[in-house]
Scaffold this active site. Structure first.
Site, short mmCIF file in Angstrom:
data_model
loop_
_atom_site.label_atom_id
_atom_site.label_comp_id
_atom_site.label_asym_id
_atom_site.label_seq_id
_atom_site.Cartn_x
_atom_site.Cartn_y
_atom_site.Cartn_z
CG ASN A 201 -55.50 -2.95 -92.27
OD1 ASN A 201 -55.49 -1.76 -92.53
ND2 ASN A 201 -56.47 -3.50 -91.57
CG ASP A 202 -52.29 -2.59 -88.53
OD1 ASP A 202 -53.42 -2.11 -88.68
OD2 ASP A 202 -52.04 -3.52 -87.76
CB VAL A 203 -47.58 -1.50 -93.31
CG1 VAL A 203 -47.06 -2.44 -92.23
CG2 VAL A 203 -48.18 -2.27 -94.46
#
Lengths: 473, 101
Positions: A399-401
């Site tokens: 997600n964050d990446v």
């Protein structure tokens, strides 16, 4: 300070040197997968030489030693065969704790019986001042490695909540403790009282515990690399005490290795080492804290059939795996999906972000386990330009990446972190358990709400398995 | 050996470590951690000396040493074995795709 030298014959010093060189070669082997097995063998030979040399040099009670090695060796070998690849981070953390504890035990043993280690000044009958500093530091680093790794192990294996636990005033307490330990090590030079030595040890156990407890799950790649580094420095400090080249070389190698990995991980998250150590990042993470407003936004949900159809008709698919894939053990199903797509003539590649997972290189090992050839797996900088040309970006458990806010939103906690440009692909298929969780950084991801994104809301493994079924016919 | 020679070895080894580790391919960073973990158990050398300290030494220090030998052995065998297991999984592209099924 010409102590042990007289007692160590030249051949033994050469043997330890050879062991040290073999350890260098064992790391050198890891520069490519082809040479890596050979490197590992060099490491084993080096260890064999170091152990045998020591046994020949010292008058040991062989049956007891062999018994001890057999017990430890059997346990270690057994664990190595049984462990699941997804559990590698906690295994490594557990192993680090053992190195740390071993260093403490060796240090304590040297303190209790300095004559055997050749660190006693014949004139005064006390331990050499230099050796006291080395012992103090070695035991302190070893103890921090031990208790820190135990906490990391508990967090990584889910036996303890991965979310940061924040004590009030922890920075003051921690800095005070560190200053106290350093002060005591300095004082130890003047006064080798048992009380000083054991207080250093006890405080170091405590600080290791306090340092890791406030650090959240997403920062674990840094923590585990840092503890890797510490275990090296602990070995090096003991090497100084024993004036043993094999230990010093190894300690330096492992110490720098862990330090470099920590640096790479910090850079991949655009965080400073200090801010990671200070802890507290991703406090809402495991609460799954629905960020109310975000969830109201419209997104397009799709089914496995849709996903299969889209990918079958694509020319190129880039798969972006993350920690979620590891949690649901979806790597085998994923490889099967890749194989079926390749049969349809689709080009399939994998894109790995350095911090996708709980330790450096975690995703690579999982994909390798699932028989994905390593030349289909690419690092961030090598593949990022290809998203613009690819038809489908298949994000699974990451997600964050993939969050483009990292490039644009200066107020975002992940601003400046290098990310995979999945949003540039013609279609983004985003496998996610639910719309609730918003990743470890607690940041909403605009990719979810793009017109060309289709959310596949399900358990990663089940979703991929259903896609595989749909690709089959 | 005097302290300065040892320090020289240490500093040189740090530089060697720096360059060798940067040359490790990121795909192998997990095996790198496993193998560094195994080799840092070279601390077993100290543990062996400690447990051999029957020579006029205290019993406590000997048993501490033996316990350290056990712990380091777990790491040595476990670390090298798990590294070997992991490295065996890294394969190049198949000659015939899907053969692994």
């Amino acid at each position: 300070m010409e102590h042990v030298a007289a007692a160590t014959p030249a051949w033994a010093m050469l043997a330890y040197l050879v062991a040290g060189v073999l350890f260098i070669l064992s790391l050198r082997g890891l520069s490519s997968p082809e040479s890596s097995q050979k490197g590992n063998q060099y490491g084993m030979i080096g260890m064999g030489i170091a152990v045998v040399t020591t046994l020949l040099l010292h008058n040991v009670g062989l049956p007891l030693i062999i018994g001890a090695i057999a017990i430890g060796g059997t346990i270690g070998w057994f664990i190595a065969q049984k462990i699941q690849m997804t559990a590698m981070p906690e295994l490594v953390a557990g192993f680090h704790s053992l190195v740390g504890l071993a260093a403490v035990l060796v240090g304590a043993s040297a303190y209790l019986n300095p004559t055997a280690f050749g660190i006693v000044d014949a004139a005064t009958g006390e331990i050499f001042a230099v050796s006291r500093v080395e012992l103090g530091l070695g035991v302190a680093i070893g103890a921090i490695t031990f208790s820190g790794s135990v906490i990391a192990f508990l967090k990584l294996s889910g036996r303890m909540s991965g979310s940061p636990i924040l004590l009030p005033g922890r920075h003051v307490i921690n800095l005070g403790l560190i200053a106290g330990i350093l002060g005591l090590v300095a004082y130890f030079v003047f006064d080798q009282q048992p009380a000083v030595f054991w207080t250093i040890t006890a405080l170091s156990f405590l600080i290791g515990f306090l340092l890791i407890v406030p650090i959240g799950g997403a920062d674990m790649p840094v923590v585990i690399s840092m503890l890797n580094s510490y275990s090296g420095w602990a070995a090096a400090a003991m090497g100084f005490t024993l004036q043993n080249t094999a230990m010093i070389i190894t300690g330096a190698l492992v110490g720098s290795s862990g330090a470099i990995l920590s640096y790479i991980m910090c850079k991949a998250m655009n965080r400073s080492f200090i801010s990671v150590i200070a802890g507290g990042f991703g406090a809402e993470a495991d609460a799954g804290g629905p960020k109310g407003a975000a969830i109201q936004k419209a997104y397009k949900a799709g089914s496995a059939e849709d996903a299969a159809f889209i990918m079958k008709n694509a020319e190129s698919v880039i798969i972006v795996p993350g920690y979620g894939m590891a949690v649901s053990q979806a790597q085998h199903a994923l490889r099967e999906m890749g194989d079926l797509l390749k049969k349809e003539g689709v080009s399939v590649k994998y894109a790995i972000h350095p911090v996708a997972g709980r330790m450096p290189g975690h995703m690579n090992v999982l994909l390798a386990e699932a028989n994905v050839p390593y030349d289909e797996v690419f690092e961030l900088e090598d593949i990022n330009s290809e998203f613009a040309q690819c038809d489908v970006a298949f994000v699974i458990g990451a997600n964050d990446v993939t969050n483009p806010l990292a490039k644009t939103d200066k107020t975002s906690p992940i601003y400046g972190m290098p990310v995979l440009d999945v949003e540039k692909a013609k279609t983004v298929l985003f496998v996610k358990r639910s719309m609730g969780g918003v990743g470890y950084a607690g940041v909403d991801n605009p990719v979810f709400y793009m017109d060309n994104t289709m959310m596949l809301l399900a358990d990663a493994k089940k979703m991929v398995e259903t896609i595989v079924k749909n690709l089959g016919h | 050996m005097d302290f300065l020679s040892i320090l020289s070895i240490f500093v040189m080894a740090c530089f060697v470590g720096y360059y060798v580790v940067w040359s490790v391919t990121p795909a192998l960073h997990t095996p790198l951690m496993a193998v560094t973990n195994a080799i840092s158990s070279v601390i077993i050398v100290g543990a062996l000396i400690a447990s051999s300290a029957a020579v006029g030494g205290s019993e406590v220090s000997k048993w501490l040493g033996l316990l350290a030998v056990v712990l380091a052995s777990v790491n040595i065998f476990g670390g090298f074995a798990v590294t070997r297991r992991m490295l065996a999984m890294y394969k190049k592209k198949d000659k015939k795709p899907g053969a692994a099924k």
